[in-house]
Scaffold this motif. Structure first.
Motif, short mmCIF file in Angstrom:
data_model
loop_
_atom_site.label_atom_id
_atom_site.label_comp_id
_atom_site.label_asym_id
_atom_site.label_seq_id
_atom_site.Cartn_x
_atom_site.Cartn_y
_atom_site.Cartn_z
N THR A 200 8.97 -3.36 11.27
CA THR A 200 7.64 -3.13 10.71
C THR A 200 6.60 -3.95 11.46
O THR A 200 6.92 -4.85 12.24
CB THR A 200 7.59 -3.52 9.22
OG1 THR A 200 7.78 -4.94 9.11
CG2 THR A 200 8.66 -2.80 8.42
N SER A 201 5.36 -3.68 11.14
CA SER A 201 4.24 -4.46 11.67
C SER A 201 4.30 -5.88 11.14
O SER A 201 4.83 -6.14 10.05
CB SER A 201 2.93 -3.79 11.25
OG SER A 201 1.84 -4.68 11.41
N GLY A 202 3.71 -6.80 11.88
CA GLY A 202 3.61 -8.17 11.42
C GLY A 202 2.36 -8.45 10.63
O GLY A 202 2.10 -9.60 10.25
N ALA A 203 1.55 -7.43 10.36
CA ALA A 203 0.23 -7.64 9.76
C ALA A 203 0.20 -7.47 8.25
O ALA A 203 -0.88 -7.55 7.66
CB ALA A 203 -0.77 -6.67 10.40
N HIS A 204 1.33 -7.26 7.60
CA HIS A 204 1.32 -6.97 6.17
C HIS A 204 0.98 -8.20 5.35
O HIS A 204 1.42 -9.32 5.65
CB HIS A 204 2.67 -6.40 5.73
CG HIS A 204 2.96 -5.07 6.33
ND1 HIS A 204 2.19 -3.96 6.05
CD2 HIS A 204 3.93 -4.66 7.19
CE1 HIS A 204 2.68 -2.92 6.73
NE2 HIS A 204 3.72 -3.32 7.42
#
Length: 248
Positions: A71-75
């Motif tokens: 997944t993205s690291g921005a969650h």
């Protein structure tokens, strides 16, 4: 209808604010995230996946034969990370419940996941979670999140609020929240579509987003629950617990 086809997803990252790298912290010769994944699989309730932005975490889980969703690291929180993972893992929406098992509770008691899911037998509940009576030393500890609720049945509460403060005021037991969320699929999709809420951001507690949106969270009260890992002290306690288990 009560959910019958759950999916368990464990969100994990290395950039923990209070204890960086804790997902890979060694506990009795095993990385913590591996122990959490193993406990989830041992429950035998549902398929289990780990959602992460970390290649190192992914390698640990895949080495054990587990499923990983990158997944993205921005969650902003674990449930948001799971939202991205579920879209990739289950695009056909075969799973009617999503369980968020936080990756810092490697010794979750037997039956705990089933207890959280069982709360969804009540069609009025959007989310099922867990709590246990707080120890005296946890009352003023901001890392021990308190659940403020009203009892609606034996060992069952309806959550009214969650806070890092000591609450509620006055005489009586305090309840510590345990980091498991069982969502109905529709409730989960509604939750992850919402922006972070004001109280969620203030308390740094993702479950407040659901309460502020009018969603109902019920909690099963456990007799006991192993501590989660938020600090170096917690990590030392879990390592000691792992050593004791090995002696038995």
């Amino acid at each position: 209808m009560a959910p019958r086809a759950p999916l368990i997803v464990i969100p994990a990252r290395l950039g923990s604010t209070r204890l960086p790298g804790k997902a890979l912290a060694d506990i009795g010769g095993r990385p913590m995230i591996a122990r959490v994944w193993e406990r989830a699989c041992a429950a035998g309730l549902a398929p289990v996946a780990v959602a992460t932005d970390s290649v190192e975490i992914a390698e640990v889980i895949r080495a054990g034969g587990g499923t990983v969703a990158m997944t993205s690291g921005a969650h902003a929180c674990g449930s948001d990370r799971i939202g991205e993972a579920v879209a990739a893992l289950d695009p056909d929406r075969r799973h009617d419940a999503i369980v968020n098992l936080q990756g810092d509770n490697p010794f979750l008691p037997d039956g705990a996941l089933a207890a959280a899911l069982g709360l969804l037998d009540d069609l009025a509940a959007d989310i099922g979670t867990l709590a246990t009576q707080a120890a005296p030393e946890e009352a003023d500890d901001p890392n021990a999140v308190k659940l403020v609720g009203t009892q609606i049945g034996p060992n069952r509460m309806r959550a009214l609020y969650f806070t890092r403060a000591r609450a509620p005021h006055g005489d009586g037991p305090l309840y510590k929240h345990v980091g498991v969320y069982a969502f109905r699929r529709a409730s989960f999709e509604r939750y992850v579509a919402l922006p972070p809420s004001a109280l969620e951001l203030r308390e740094r507690l993702e479950q407040l987003r659901a309460l502020e949106a009018g969603m109902r969270i019920d909690a099963a009260v456990l007799d006991k629950a192993a501590p989660s890992v938020d600090t170096e002290r917690d990590l030392a306690a879990l390592r000691a617990a792992a050593r004791e288990q090995e002696k038995q």
